[in-house]
Design a protein around this motif. Sequence first.
Motif, PDB file in Angstrom:
ATOM      1  N   LEU A 177       0.816  -1.119  -0.008  1.00  0.00           N
ATOM      2  CA  LEU A 177      -0.022  -0.023   0.100  1.00  0.00           C
ATOM      3  C   LEU A 177       0.853   1.171  -0.040  1.00  0.00           C
ATOM      4  O   LEU A 177       1.832   1.382   0.652  1.00  0.00           O
ATOM      5  CB  LEU A 177      -0.968  -0.152   1.124  1.00  0.00           C
ATOM      6  CG  LEU A 177      -2.093  -0.952   1.209  1.00  0.00           C
ATOM      7  CD1 LEU A 177      -2.988  -0.889   2.675  1.00  0.00           C
ATOM      8  CD2 LEU A 177      -3.059  -0.715  -0.027  1.00  0.00           C
ATOM      9  N   VAL A 178       0.622   2.235  -0.731  1.00  0.00           N
ATOM     10  CA  VAL A 178       1.281   3.572  -0.852  1.00  0.00           C
ATOM     11  C   VAL A 178       0.332   4.560  -0.721  1.00  0.00           C
ATOM     12  O   VAL A 178      -0.688   4.664  -0.470  1.00  0.00           O
ATOM     13  CB  VAL A 178       1.780   3.707  -2.245  1.00  0.00           C
ATOM     14  CG1 VAL A 178       2.953   2.558  -2.472  1.00  0.00           C
ATOM     15  CG2 VAL A 178       0.939   3.768  -3.446  1.00  0.00           C
TER      16      VAL A 178
ATOM     17  N   LEU B   8       4.198  -0.872 -10.714  1.00  0.00           N
ATOM     18  CA  LEU B   8       3.129  -0.072 -11.141  1.00  0.00           C
ATOM     19  C   LEU B   8       2.234   0.173  -9.942  1.00  0.00           C
ATOM     20  O   LEU B   8       2.104  -0.482  -8.849  1.00  0.00           O
ATOM     21  CB  LEU B   8       2.220  -1.434 -11.725  1.00  0.00           C
ATOM     22  CG  LEU B   8       2.715  -1.894 -13.217  1.00  0.00           C
ATOM     23  CD1 LEU B   8       1.605  -2.814 -13.835  1.00  0.00           C
ATOM     24  CD2 LEU B   8       2.784  -0.676 -14.079  1.00  0.00           C
ATOM     25  N   VAL B   9       1.682   1.170 -10.050  1.00  0.00           N
ATOM     26  CA  VAL B   9       0.619   1.905  -8.962  1.00  0.00           C
ATOM     27  C   VAL B   9      -0.597   1.851  -9.564  1.00  0.00           C
ATOM     28  O   VAL B   9      -1.012   2.591 -10.620  1.00  0.00           O
ATOM     29  CB  VAL B   9       1.042   3.360  -8.626  1.00  0.00           C
ATOM     30  CG1 VAL B   9       0.374   3.999  -7.466  1.00  0.00           C
ATOM     31  CG2 VAL B   9       2.463   3.393  -8.041  1.00  0.00           C
ATOM     32  N   ILE B  10      -1.505   1.202  -8.951  1.00  0.00           N
ATOM     33  CA  ILE B  10      -2.752   1.116  -9.429  1.00  0.00           C
ATOM     34  C   ILE B  10      -3.738   1.675  -8.224  1.00  0.00           C
ATOM     35  O   ILE B  10      -3.453   1.614  -7.086  1.00  0.00           O
ATOM     36  CB  ILE B  10      -3.264  -0.352  -9.886  1.00  0.00           C
ATOM     37  CG1 ILE B  10      -2.997  -1.208  -8.808  1.00  0.00           C
ATOM     38  CG2 ILE B  10      -2.370  -0.768 -10.739  1.00  0.00           C
ATOM     39  CD1 ILE B  10      -3.430  -2.516  -9.021  1.00  0.00           C
TER      40      ILE B  10
ATOM     41  N   THR C 213      -2.190   0.855  -4.668  1.00  0.00           N
ATOM     42  CA  THR C 213      -1.243  -0.291  -4.370  1.00  0.00           C
ATOM     43  C   THR C 213      -0.167  -0.203  -5.482  1.00  0.00           C
ATOM     44  O   THR C 213      -0.471   0.044  -6.340  1.00  0.00           O
ATOM     45  CB  THR C 213      -2.377  -1.380  -4.589  1.00  0.00           C
ATOM     46  OG1 THR C 213      -3.245  -1.613  -3.598  1.00  0.00           O
ATOM     47  CG2 THR C 213      -1.423  -2.684  -4.457  1.00  0.00           C
ATOM     48  N   GLN C 214       0.817  -0.565  -4.833  1.00  0.00           N
ATOM     49  CA  GLN C 214       2.040  -0.700  -5.763  1.00  0.00           C
ATOM     50  C   GLN C 214       2.263  -2.039  -5.906  1.00  0.00           C
ATOM     51  O   GLN C 214       2.476  -3.080  -5.002  1.00  0.00           O
ATOM     52  CB  GLN C 214       3.237   0.134  -5.060  1.00  0.00           C
ATOM     53  CG  GLN C 214       4.528  -0.189  -6.077  1.00  0.00           C
ATOM     54  CD  GLN C 214       5.671   0.627  -5.633  1.00  0.00           C
ATOM     55  OE1 GLN C 214       5.764   1.749  -5.643  1.00  0.00           O
ATOM     56  NE2 GLN C 214       6.576  -0.118  -5.116  1.00  0.00           N
ATOM     57  N   LEU C 215       2.369  -2.516  -7.297  1.00  0.00           N
ATOM     58  CA  LEU C 215       2.727  -3.870  -7.588  1.00  0.00           C
ATOM     59  C   LEU C 215       4.134  -3.899  -8.118  1.00  0.00           C
ATOM     60  O   LEU C 215       4.733  -3.074  -9.059  1.00  0.00           O
ATOM     61  CB  LEU C 215       1.916  -4.577  -8.822  1.00  0.00           C
ATOM     62  CG  LEU C 215       0.490  -4.416  -8.430  1.00  0.00           C
ATOM     63  CD1 LEU C 215      -0.308  -4.972  -9.949  1.00  0.00           C
ATOM     64  CD2 LEU C 215       0.113  -5.287  -7.193  1.00  0.00           C
ATOM     65  N   ASN C 216       5.074  -4.786  -7.228  1.00  0.00           N
ATOM     66  CA  ASN C 216       6.433  -5.031  -7.762  1.00  0.00           C
ATOM     67  C   ASN C 216       6.578  -6.034  -8.411  1.00  0.00           C
ATOM     68  O   ASN C 216       6.312  -7.279  -8.345  1.00  0.00           O
ATOM     69  CB  ASN C 216       7.370  -4.987  -6.556  1.00  0.00           C
ATOM     70  CG  ASN C 216       6.979  -3.770  -5.652  1.00  0.00           C
ATOM     71  OD1 ASN C 216       6.662  -4.170  -4.347  1.00  0.00           O
ATOM     72  ND2 ASN C 216       7.190  -2.447  -5.936  1.00  0.00           N
TER      73      ASN C 216
END
Length: 233
Positions: free
Chosen positions: A126-127, A142-144, A132-135
């Motif tokens: 969580l950002v 990716l930030v979604i 949400t940031q997917l690494n």
Amino acid sequence: MSNHQKRLSVPKSWPVARKTETFTVKADAGPHGEDGVPLLIVLRDVLGYVQSKKEARYALDEGNVLVNGVEGVSESRPIGMFDILAFTEREEYYRVFPDEGGRLALTPVDADAAGSKLAKIENKTLVEGGQTQLNLHDGQNLVIEDGSEYDTKDSIVVSNDDDEIVAHFPYEEGSLVTAVRGSHAGDIGEVTDIQVTPGSGSNNVVVETDDDTFETVEEYVVVIDENFTGDDE
């Protein structure tokens, strides 16, 4: 720091002959970590499209070679699993895919398939702002807005044009996977059992192929679908 890499010490995933010469080109820092293969090796040693670093630089400067939709990259740019290479003048497109020995190989794809790349979710956080940031496995983040449907070890397909997620393949029993490391690297099959290991150890996964069944740690498998096997080419 040297710009050369000894051939005998390159990772097993690199598609180079180890005993022909002492040195080969060294990859820049970047995607895929130490497994990333310098683009020059792919252009010169795998495809034979160039004979030298100078020729590779010229082709790249002309915009004739794209990596994941990006032109003008360095000849030392690391190339790795599931990257997309496009040769615009030749109208040739390839996906980097592990072969049966775990070495990186090129699978031809059509122009439509070359517009996006497969990626494994390595971490999810969580950002700020509740996003949400997917690494991803290749270092991309990716930030979604809403990450509730995505979990680590899932795979996604990301558009090269705008980084939008265009497909999602959950990691679960029944998923189609390919092994990318270990003795079964390159094998493709269906997950029949996910064995949870208590504590901090790696979980094991049982995979059934057309011919056999094998077991490996789940970090060694990536969820795919039938469009990524190369069988339709």
